[in-house]
Scaffold this motif. Structure first.
Motif, PDB file in Angstrom:
ATOM      1  N   PHE A  62       0.820  -1.206   0.000  1.00 22.27           N
ATOM      2  CA  PHE A  62       0.000   0.000   0.000  1.00 22.27           C
ATOM      3  C   PHE A  62       0.860   1.265   0.000  1.00 22.27           C
ATOM      4  O   PHE A  62       0.546   2.238  -0.692  1.00 22.27           O
ATOM      5  N   ALA A  63       1.947   1.251   0.766  1.00 19.75           N
ATOM      6  CA  ALA A  63       2.812   2.432   0.847  1.00 19.75           C
ATOM      7  C   ALA A  63       3.356   2.808  -0.530  1.00 19.75           C
ATOM      8  O   ALA A  63       3.443   3.996  -0.867  1.00 19.75           O
ATOM      9  N   SER A  64       3.712   1.824  -1.336  1.00 17.80           N
ATOM     10  CA  SER A  64       4.234   2.098  -2.689  1.00 17.80           C
ATOM     11  C   SER A  64       3.144   2.653  -3.597  1.00 17.80           C
ATOM     12  O   SER A  64       3.404   3.561  -4.401  1.00 17.80           O
ATOM     13  N   ALA A  65       1.926   2.113  -3.489  1.00 18.14           N
ATOM     14  CA  ALA A  65       0.810   2.616  -4.295  1.00 18.14           C
ATOM     15  C   ALA A  65       0.525   4.075  -3.947  1.00 18.14           C
ATOM     16  O   ALA A  65       0.354   4.927  -4.826  1.00 18.14           O
ATOM     17  N   ARG A  66       0.518   4.362  -2.664  1.00 17.43           N
ATOM     18  CA  ARG A  66       0.269   5.725  -2.197  1.00 17.43           C
ATOM     19  C   ARG A  66       1.412   6.660  -2.604  1.00 17.43           C
ATOM     20  O   ARG A  66       1.173   7.796  -3.031  1.00 17.43           O
ATOM     21  N   ALA A  67       2.631   6.173  -2.485  1.00 12.88           N
ATOM     22  CA  ALA A  67       3.793   6.988  -2.866  1.00 12.88           C
ATOM     23  C   ALA A  67       3.723   7.372  -4.346  1.00 12.88           C
ATOM     24  O   ALA A  67       4.050   8.501  -4.721  1.00 12.88           O
ATOM     25  N   TYR A  68       3.299   6.438  -5.186  1.00 15.12           N
ATOM     26  CA  TYR A  68       3.138   6.716  -6.618  1.00 15.12           C
ATOM     27  C   TYR A  68       2.139   7.851  -6.832  1.00 15.12           C
ATOM     28  O   TYR A  68       2.436   8.828  -7.519  1.00 15.12           O
ATOM     29  N   LEU A  69       0.955   7.727  -6.227  1.00 14.92           N
ATOM     30  CA  LEU A  69      -0.099   8.729  -6.435  1.00 14.92           C
ATOM     31  C   LEU A  69       0.298  10.129  -5.986  1.00 14.92           C
ATOM     32  O   LEU A  69      -0.128  11.114  -6.579  1.00 14.92           O
ATOM     33  N   PHE A  70       1.089  10.211  -4.918  1.00 18.61           N
ATOM     34  CA  PHE A  70       1.431  11.518  -4.358  1.00 18.61           C
ATOM     35  C   PHE A  70       2.868  11.950  -4.677  1.00 18.61           C
ATOM     36  O   PHE A  70       3.372  12.894  -4.075  1.00 18.61           O
ATOM     37  N   SER A  71       3.481  11.276  -5.639  1.00 18.05           N
ATOM     38  CA  SER A  71       4.872  11.586  -5.991  1.00 18.05           C
ATOM     39  C   SER A  71       4.968  12.856  -6.837  1.00 18.05           C
ATOM     40  O   SER A  71       4.036  13.201  -7.571  1.00 18.05           O
ATOM     41  N   PRO A  72       6.108  13.528  -6.774  1.00 20.84           N
ATOM     42  CA  PRO A  72       6.313  14.701  -7.637  1.00 20.84           C
ATOM     43  C   PRO A  72       6.353  14.307  -9.111  1.00 20.84           C
ATOM     44  O   PRO A  72       5.925  15.070  -9.977  1.00 20.84           O
ATOM     45  N   GLU A  73       6.814  13.093  -9.395  1.00 20.07           N
ATOM     46  CA  GLU A  73       6.867  12.628 -10.786  1.00 20.07           C
ATOM     47  C   GLU A  73       5.455  12.453 -11.353  1.00 20.07           C
ATOM     48  O   GLU A  73       5.182  12.815 -12.493  1.00 20.07           O
ATOM     49  N   TYR A  74       4.552  11.890 -10.530  1.00 19.91           N
ATOM     50  CA  TYR A  74       3.178  11.716 -10.998  1.00 19.91           C
ATOM     51  C   TYR A  74       2.481  13.068 -11.128  1.00 19.91           C
ATOM     52  O   TYR A  74       1.653  13.263 -12.026  1.00 19.91           O
ATOM     53  N   ALA A  75       2.822  14.011 -10.276  1.00 17.91           N
ATOM     54  CA  ALA A  75       2.247  15.365 -10.374  1.00 17.91           C
ATOM     55  C   ALA A  75       2.570  15.976 -11.735  1.00 17.91           C
ATOM     56  O   ALA A  75       1.735  16.668 -12.333  1.00 17.91           O
ATOM     57  N   GLU A  76       3.755  15.698 -12.249  1.00 18.20           N
ATOM     58  CA  GLU A  76       4.128  16.182 -13.588  1.00 18.20           C
ATOM     59  C   GLU A  76       3.248  15.546 -14.658  1.00 18.20           C
ATOM     60  O   GLU A  76       2.810  16.216 -15.592  1.00 18.20           O
TER      61      GLU A  76
END
Length: 95
Positions: A62-76
């Motif tokens: 779950f931590a990795s899934a959440r990290a993906y959604l809130f990552s600066p890379e995904y924000a781009e």
């Protein structure tokens, strides 16, 4: 340890912009260890409101899934999607 998942339901109104977003989001998914399980394809609504495009991405936890959604890379990637449609995304822990 349970797997983590990002689940999305989308309605695309600009396929070109959405394509740029999807390409970037796919790159980011790999950084966080995500594996696509569902990406579009046929669907049928059984109950409630459905959307034509659905995604499920599996992560190690779950931590990795959440990290993906809130990552600066995904924000781009998300910026590339502006004006291209609507999406609901959630991170969930598997059983």
């Amino acid at each position: 340890m349970p797997k983590g998942y990002v689940i999305g339901r989308a309605k695309v109104s600009d396929a070109t912009k959405w394509g740029a977003y999807a390409a970037k989001a796919s790159e980011v998914m790999k950084i966080y260890g995500g594996t696509p399980i569902v990406r579009g394809g046929q669907m049928t609504v059984g109950e409630g409101e459905g959307r034509a495009r659905n995604i499920i991405i599996e992560f190690n936890d779950f931590a990795s899934a959440r990290a993906y959604l809130f990552s600066p890379e995904y924000a781009e990637a998300r910026k590339l999607r502006e004006g291209a449609g609507e999406i609901d995304l959630v991170a969930v822990e598997g059983a």
